[in-house]
Design an enzyme around this catalytic site. Structure first.
Site, PDB file in Angstrom:
ATOM      1  N   GLY A  10      10.626   6.279   8.011  1.00 37.37           N
ATOM      2  CA  GLY A  10      10.927   6.109   9.229  1.00 37.37           C
ATOM      3  C   GLY A  10      12.209   5.577   9.124  1.00 37.37           C
ATOM      4  N   LYS A  45       0.003  -6.782  -1.314  1.00 35.86           N
ATOM      5  CA  LYS A  45       1.399  -7.284  -0.333  1.00 35.86           C
ATOM      6  C   LYS A  45       2.325  -8.702  -1.037  1.00 35.86           C
ATOM      7  CE  LYS A  45      -1.631  -4.441   2.382  1.00 35.86           C
ATOM      8  NZ  LYS A  45      -1.376  -4.500   3.220  1.00 35.86           N
ATOM      9  N   ASP A  77      14.826 -12.746  -6.128  1.00 28.96           N
ATOM     10  CA  ASP A  77      14.591 -13.872  -7.444  1.00 28.96           C
ATOM     11  C   ASP A  77      13.501 -15.139  -7.026  1.00 28.96           C
ATOM     12  OD1 ASP A  77      17.002 -12.948  -7.835  1.00 28.96           O
ATOM     13  OD2 ASP A  77      18.616 -13.496  -6.138  1.00 28.96           O
ATOM     14  N   HIS A  81      -4.330  -2.982  -2.756  1.00 35.35           N
ATOM     15  CA  HIS A  81      -3.719  -2.643  -0.809  1.00 35.35           C
ATOM     16  C   HIS A  81      -3.034  -4.601  -1.346  1.00 35.35           C
ATOM     17  CE1 HIS A  81      -5.591  -4.777   2.660  1.00 35.35           C
ATOM     18  NE2 HIS A  81      -5.205  -3.460   2.877  1.00 35.35           N
ATOM     19  N   LEU A 106       5.107   3.247   1.431  1.00 33.10           N
ATOM     20  CA  LEU A 106       6.428   3.254   2.307  1.00 33.10           C
ATOM     21  C   LEU A 106       6.531   3.839   3.298  1.00 33.10           C
ATOM     22  CD1 LEU A 106       9.519   1.599   2.163  1.00 33.10           C
ATOM     23  CD2 LEU A 106      10.046   3.716   0.334  1.00 33.10           C
ATOM     24  N   LEU A 157       0.796  -1.450  -0.103  1.00 34.29           N
ATOM     25  CA  LEU A 157      -0.095  -0.117  -0.161  1.00 34.29           C
ATOM     26  C   LEU A 157       0.918   1.175  -0.243  1.00 34.29           C
ATOM     27  CD1 LEU A 157      -2.951   1.769   0.379  1.00 34.29           C
ATOM     28  CD2 LEU A 157      -2.267   0.843   2.540  1.00 34.29           C
TER      29      LEU A 157
END
Length: 544
Positions: free
Chosen positions: A129, A220, A225, A218, A126, A124
């Site tokens: 922090g 993930k 590789d 959405h 990055l 979604l």
């Protein structure tokens, strides 16, 4: 025509009445003028904004396929999935269940550092922090080594994020990745998916903090590789430290990795492309998601994405082995596990995950057990009807208010945990009114200083003490997952006892931190739900 009533409800839910009234009067005039010329594009949002939750088209159920349990082996129970999606046979020993945010984070960092051909990251967003920066630094080091080392001269890094969430604020996902894009332009790709449903006046009026409620990317998927992590976790510090999710690592599973690499590439091809100067462009010949025609974009995107699904499916049909018969089990030497990729992109007309999930819930017969979890318990009406009307036993795990990701948030978002309490109470009351308390149990996850984001299910056949199937990935089983967002998960079907034990341990670990809900749960002072929250709960169910 005047602005649709759903449009009015959205505007009045976001702005004060005086301002909202001005907006709707202006929009009414615009819509009437546009309708006389060529029809209102906002009408295309009618299915999106409707409160109804129609049942999806059912996948036909061949006689004797999955209803008769415990006699013909797993192959006969779940073979029907291979009729609709690609089916990848892999050794169960190559699949590892990760159990903690830190293990997820450290595994990603280690895999990026050793990648030689490709790193593919779909999320979604990055975060911005220190932990996220270390992840970016790992990508930079890998790209630098690829330029210096002849062992990995062709390393490519591809990142797919959501445009709205990834562009929020002056420091955001885009600015985190710009240095890599500027330094390694030929090796780096950053794609930002923009939903076609956020367009026109809606795009202008909805505040930045809430524009992602209309629809997001959405999925993930984290690929290195020939190894890949499928998860529900985003690339953000809380998901690396104290936000519990689920994660599965498929190691040296080249066909699965190729499929998801192609899928992310396809979604990337219909997304905005981040440029080194922080501008965005579309690939040549591709319809723009919010400036172009809504239907043309969806048709082009669906065609591109379904090419990946259909090509993989056809390739497997042409190369199917003669031993793949209905009388065989899954086992073929070490290949004792199947992986089925399930994709849900209803804004683009793709609803494979919805159909397969519905079929699984339909087929779950008496004496089988389903453990289902979602950080945001908000089953669609179709799924809820199946759970309430099925014969299987259900144990449903959701977040208690204090581990809900919106707990303590400011403004309207701060009411979301209470809204989910209200939704859970409504569901519990339905269970009780139907006399299903012995079959359906609701649990709440508790963990001080943590939040809960895990989703998926574990499926136990009759008489078995370990699950033979799991769903794991990004979908939450709720309205947004089914109707608004781009989602992907995998169904893992396995005869491998070690992998079954890993899945069993994962399920037990999560449920051990829960308490079972009873009528007295909702009488506690901290479960009181204010009237205004109850009134806006239907809106929250559709948009959060």
């Amino acid at each position: 025509m005047a602005a649709p009533m759903s449009w009015r409800r959205l505007v009045y839910s976001v702005y004060p009445p005086a301002i909202a009234g001005v907006f709707t009067r202006v929009s009414d005039r615009i819509f009437r003028a546009r309708d006389r010329r060529r029809g209102s594009s906002v009408l295309l949002l009618a299915p999106l904004l409707a409160e109804a939750d129609p049942a999806p088209r059912r996948v036909s159920r061949p006689a004797g396929s999955a209803g008769a349990q415990g006699t013909d082996g797993l192959f006969s129970h779940f073979r029907w999935m291979a009729e609709h999606v690609p089916a990848f046979r892999v050794p169960g020993t190559h699949i590892h269940i990760l159990t903690s945010p830190d293990q997820f984070y450290q595994t990603m960092k280690a895999r990026i550092k050793t990648a030689k051909r490709r790193v593919v990251m779909a999320s979604l967003y990055l975060g911005t922090g220190q932990l996220e920066q270390e992840l970016v630094d790992c990508m930079e080091d890998a790209l630098q080594r690829s330029q210096e080392n002849s062992d990995a001269p062709d390393l490519k890094v591809s990142v797919l994020l959501d445009y709205t969430r990834g562009s929020r604020g002056p420091i955001n996902s885009r600015t985190m990745l710009l240095p890599l894009l500027q330094r390694f332009t030929s090796q780096m790709r950053v794609s930002l998916y923009h939903t076609p449903d956020l367009r026109g006046l809606l795009r202008l009026l909805v505040p930045q903090r809430f524009n992602e409620t209309i629809g997001v990317q959405h999925i993930k998927v984290y690929l290195f590789d020939d190894s890949i992590i499928i998860s529900g976790a985003n690339l953000s510090d809380s998901y690396f430290t104290n936000r519990q999710d689920r994660y599965v690592l498929l190691e040296n599973c080249g066909e699965v990795a190729d499929f998801f690499s192609d899928l992310v590439e396809a979604v990337g091809d219909v997304s905005l492309q981040l440029q080194p100067d922080n501008s965005v462009t579309m690939l040549e010949g591709m319809v723009h998601p919010y400036k172009g025609n809504r239907q043309d974009f969806s048709a082009a995107a669906r065609k591109r994405i379904m090419e990946v699904m259909n090509t993989a499916h056809m390739r497997q049909r042409l190369s199917s082995r003669p031993e793949d018969s209905e009388d065989e089990g899954l086992s073929d030497g070490e290949e004792d596990t199947w992986v089925f990729p399930l994709v849900q992109m209803k804004p683009l007309g793709i609803q494979v995950d919805e159909q397969v999930t519905q079929r699984l819930l339909t087929d779950a017969g008496p004496n089988s057990t389903v453990f289902l979890t979602s950080g945001y318990f908000n089953l669609t009406q179709a799924y809820m009807r199946l759970v309430l009307g099925a014969g299987a036993g259900y144990r449903i795990l959701t977040a208690s208010p204090e581990v809900n990701g919106f707990f303590g948030a400011k403004g309207v978002a701060g009411a979301i945990p209470a809204a989910y309490v209200h939704i859970a109470r409504q569901f519990y009351n339905q269970v009780c009114s139907l006399g299903q308390q012995e079959r359906i149990h609701l649990h709440e996850y508790h963990r001080p200083e943590w939040t809960f984001h895990a989703k998926g299910l574990w499926y136990y056949l009759q008489g078995k003490d370990r699950p033979c199937l799991t769903l794991i990935g990004s979908p939450n089983f709720g309205y947004r997952s089914v109707h608004r967002d781009l989602e992907a998960q995998i169904a893992i079907v396995t005869e491998n006892e070690e992998l079954q034990s890993q899945l069993q341990a994962e399920q037990e670990t999560l449920y051990q931190r829960s308490t079972e809900v009873s009528g007295s749960t909702f009488e506690q002072p901290d479960r009181h739900v204010k009237l205004w929250v109850k009134l806006v709960t239907p809106l929250i169910k559709n948009f959060f």
